[in-house]
Write a protein that holds these residues in place. Structure first.
Motif, mmCIF file in Angstrom:
data_model
loop_
_atom_site.group_PDB
_atom_site.id
_atom_site.type_symbol
_atom_site.label_atom_id
_atom_site.label_comp_id
_atom_site.label_asym_id
_atom_site.label_seq_id
_atom_site.Cartn_x
_atom_site.Cartn_y
_atom_site.Cartn_z
ATOM 1 N N GLU A 31 27.061 46.812 20.352
ATOM 2 C CA GLU A 31 25.840 46.286 20.193
ATOM 3 C C GLU A 31 25.607 44.660 20.122
ATOM 4 N N GLU A 32 26.460 44.330 19.023
ATOM 5 C CA GLU A 32 26.639 42.662 18.983
ATOM 6 C C GLU A 32 26.975 42.077 20.145
ATOM 7 N N LYS A 41 24.194 42.210 22.771
ATOM 8 C CA LYS A 41 23.207 41.150 22.139
ATOM 9 C C LYS A 41 23.660 39.725 22.572
ATOM 10 N N LYS A 42 24.793 39.263 22.442
ATOM 11 C CA LYS A 42 25.330 38.231 22.567
ATOM 12 C C LYS A 42 25.362 37.760 24.289
ATOM 13 N N ASN A 67 23.357 39.252 26.116
ATOM 14 C CA ASN A 67 21.891 39.189 26.777
ATOM 15 C C ASN A 67 21.524 37.815 26.511
ATOM 16 N N LYS A 68 21.858 37.087 25.268
ATOM 17 C CA LYS A 68 21.445 35.792 24.946
ATOM 18 C C LYS A 68 22.008 34.864 26.146
#
Length: 119
Positions: free
Chosen positions: A106-107, A110-111, A113-114
């Protein structure tokens, strides 16, 4: 005519052969029950009935054997319990590990996606 005489000779030969075969069969002693095994009677035990029977109690006369049997039973019960506990522990560890890997995934997501959001 020679055919008829030959047929007659062959017929006579056949009857003599049949007589010889029959004589051989009659003179041979029969095997009878030579290959049959003797039937052995099954050993029977007289059952012992207890007036005040208690389920789970060992009625063995030999105390040492009774004690060994009880200890073996207890050891089996303990072994099954230990195996059950190990399975529970492994299941718990697997769920914790899955949660950790899910958190890492998940982390990372998110990275990524950023990064893509920045573009």
């Amino acid at each position: 005519s020679s055919y008829a005489s030959e047929a007659k000779k062959l017929g006579e030969m056949a009857t003599t052969l049949e007589e010889i075969i029959l004589e051989c069969k009659m003179s041979r002693p029969s095997l009878g029950n030579a290959f049959k095994e003797d039937v052995k009677q099954v050993k029977q035990f007289n059952p012992r009935f207890e007036e005040d029977y208690v389920a789970g109690k060992d009625y063995d006369i030999d105390r040492d054997r009774s004690e060994r049997k009880r200890l073996r039973r207890e050891l089996k019960r303990e072994r099954r319990g230990a195996m059950r506990e190990l399975r529970k522990d492994n299941k718990f560890l697997a769920t914790v590990k899955n949660k950790e890997t899910d958190a890492q995934k998940e982390e990372l997501q998110k990275k990524y996606n950023k990064q893509f959001h920045f573009l």
